[in-house]
Design an enzyme around this catalytic site. Structure first.
Site, short mmCIF file in Angstrom:
data_model
loop_
_atom_site.label_atom_id
_atom_site.label_comp_id
_atom_site.label_asym_id
_atom_site.label_seq_id
_atom_site.Cartn_x
_atom_site.Cartn_y
_atom_site.Cartn_z
N TYR A 149 0.84 -1.21 0.00
CA TYR A 149 0.00 0.00 0.00
C TYR A 149 0.87 1.26 0.00
O TYR A 149 1.99 1.25 0.52
CB TYR A 149 -0.94 -0.01 1.23
CG TYR A 149 -1.84 1.18 1.23
CD1 TYR A 149 -2.71 1.41 0.16
CD2 TYR A 149 -1.80 2.12 2.26
CE1 TYR A 149 -3.51 2.53 0.12
CE2 TYR A 149 -2.60 3.24 2.23
CZ TYR A 149 -3.45 3.44 1.15
OH TYR A 149 -4.23 4.55 1.11
N TYR A 159 -2.53 4.47 9.22
CA TYR A 159 -2.00 3.20 8.73
C TYR A 159 -0.98 2.61 9.70
O TYR A 159 -0.57 1.47 9.57
CB TYR A 159 -1.42 3.38 7.32
CG TYR A 159 -1.48 2.14 6.47
CD1 TYR A 159 -2.70 1.61 6.05
CD2 TYR A 159 -0.32 1.48 6.09
CE1 TYR A 159 -2.76 0.46 5.28
CE2 TYR A 159 -0.37 0.33 5.32
CZ TYR A 159 -1.59 -0.17 4.92
OH TYR A 159 -1.64 -1.31 4.16
P1 NAI Z 1 -7.29 -10.28 4.31
O1 NAI Z 1 -7.48 -10.01 5.76
O2 NAI Z 1 -8.38 -10.98 3.59
O3 NAI Z 1 -5.90 -11.06 4.06
C1 NAI Z 1 -4.79 -11.00 4.94
C2 NAI Z 1 -4.30 -12.43 5.09
O4 NAI Z 1 -3.08 -12.52 5.83
C3 NAI Z 1 -5.33 -13.33 5.80
O5 NAI Z 1 -5.70 -14.41 4.97
C4 NAI Z 1 -4.55 -13.80 7.02
O6 NAI Z 1 -4.96 -15.09 7.48
C5 NAI Z 1 -3.14 -13.79 6.47
N1 NAI Z 1 -2.13 -13.93 7.52
C6 NAI Z 1 -2.03 -13.20 8.67
N2 NAI Z 1 -1.02 -13.69 9.42
C7 NAI Z 1 -0.47 -14.72 8.73
C8 NAI Z 1 0.61 -15.61 8.99
N3 NAI Z 1 1.35 -15.54 10.11
N4 NAI Z 1 0.90 -16.56 8.05
C9 NAI Z 1 0.18 -16.67 6.93
N5 NAI Z 1 -0.85 -15.83 6.62
C10 NAI Z 1 -1.17 -14.88 7.52
O7 NAI Z 1 -7.05 -8.84 3.66
P2 NAI Z 1 -6.52 -8.35 2.21
O8 NAI Z 1 -6.89 -6.93 2.13
O9 NAI Z 1 -6.97 -9.28 1.15
O10 NAI Z 1 -4.95 -8.39 2.40
C11 NAI Z 1 -4.07 -8.97 1.48
C12 NAI Z 1 -2.86 -8.10 1.26
O11 NAI Z 1 -3.24 -6.92 0.56
C13 NAI Z 1 -2.15 -7.65 2.54
O12 NAI Z 1 -0.74 -7.65 2.31
C14 NAI Z 1 -2.64 -6.22 2.66
O13 NAI Z 1 -1.78 -5.42 3.46
C15 NAI Z 1 -2.63 -5.82 1.20
N6 NAI Z 1 -3.37 -4.59 0.88
C16 NAI Z 1 -4.65 -4.45 1.31
C17 NAI Z 1 -5.32 -3.26 1.07
C18 NAI Z 1 -6.71 -3.06 1.60
O14 NAI Z 1 -7.16 -1.91 1.68
N7 NAI Z 1 -7.43 -4.12 1.93
C19 NAI Z 1 -4.72 -2.15 0.30
C20 NAI Z 1 -3.37 -2.45 -0.16
C21 NAI Z 1 -2.72 -3.63 0.15
#
Ligand code: NAI
Length: 270
Positions: A149, A159
């Protein structure tokens, strides 16, 4: 659909529920003809509907805490067995800040929280690539993508320490990407995505204001999770073979805006 990933094999981290960006990537990769293994932290398995996604996409699930080298070694070995060969694409879609979760202000971080969040959100990407690189698990012209991000470059006060984690993550993509490109012809990029209503996204304080502001600032509007998946598929496909070491903004134009008419309107006094 275009068969962009026909015959390709992958590992997808981070599909928690149907809002997750990784979930959409898995659905799109399946539509484009890929085979892959789904993985997530063992605790997330109990909460999420990852089994439904696995059934829908004909995938197997291998639990792995992305901070554990033992789990990652097991994941990569088993994935190659299941998929019957080396890996063509990997999605790192993982983020978590304990300071954010516990409501600690940035100026009052608790440093064991900081360390844990940094390990999960940033160093895990290094660990994943370490295992893939040292096991020579990637096919030539393979592609590795992590999600990030824009708080890595600019200030978004709420953030919190995820901004620092993302800066570190993007740096790892460049540093490891050099060795992966030089030695294995594998590309490594980060996609810098618009705010997106997912579990991780909505954990950020003031997310509703944040997402509406970005929507009004971006000439094309915010990019959705599905659009992010489409972009990710293009980076996994053979159409982007020489794109590497990049942080690629997928944000409707937000990152190059100063101000938009829609935002200005709110500040003009009648
Ligand atoms: P999400 O909450 O659906 O996905 C985050 C994932 O990280 C979850 O599946 C969680 O179980 C996993 N996770 C956490 N700890 C873990 C560990 N120790 N080992 C393995 N997996 C682990 O949310 P989202 O938004 O789909 O996030 C995916 C990526 O996108 C992240 O890197 C997030 O920072 C990034 N992102 C999200 C934005 C948003 O506004 N939602 C904007 C820009 C980037």
């Amino acid at each position: 659909m275009y068969n962009l990933l026909k015959g390709k094999k992958g590992i997808i981290f981070g599909a928690l529920d149907e809002n997750s960006i990784a979930w959409k990537v898995a659905e799109r990769a399946h539509e484009e003809g890929a085979e892959f293994v789904l993985t997530n932290a063992p605790i997330a398995m109990r909460m999420g509907g990852i089994k439904d996604l696995a059934a829908k996409t004909g995938s197997e699930i291998i639990p792995a805490d992305a901070t554990s080298m033992d789990d990652l070694n097991n994941l990569v070995e088993k994935s190659m067995e299941i998929l019957g060969g080396k890996i063509d694409f990997v999605l790192h879609s993982i983020g978590m800040s304990v300071n954010v979760r516990k409501g600690r202000h940035y100026t009052d971080s608790k440093y064991d929280f900081t360390t844990k969040g940094w390990d999960v959100s940033a160093v895990s990407f290094h660990k994943v690539m370490n295992v893939l690189y040292n096991k020579q698990a990637m096919n030539e012209w393979g592609s590795i993508v992590a999600l990030t991000y824009m708080a890595a470059q600019r200030v978004f006060p709420d953030y919190n320490d995820m901004a620092d984690n993302k800066a570190y993550l993007e740096s790892i993509a460049r540093s490891f990407g050099y060795f992966f490109g030089r030695d294995h012809k594998v590309r490594v990029n980060t996609i810098s995505q618009s705010p997106t209503p997912t579990t991780a996204g909505q954990g950020v304080k003031g997310f509703d204001g944040f997402i509406s502001y970005a929507e009004k600032m971006s000439p094309l509007g915010n990019a959705t999770a599905l659009e992010c998946a489409d972009y990710t598929i293009s980076l996994f496909s053979d159409l982007t073979k020489k794109v590497t070491l990049q942080n690629l903004f997928h944000d409707g134009g937000f990152s190059n805006m100063g101000v938009s008419d829609a935002v200005m309107e709110r500040f003009i006094e009648e």
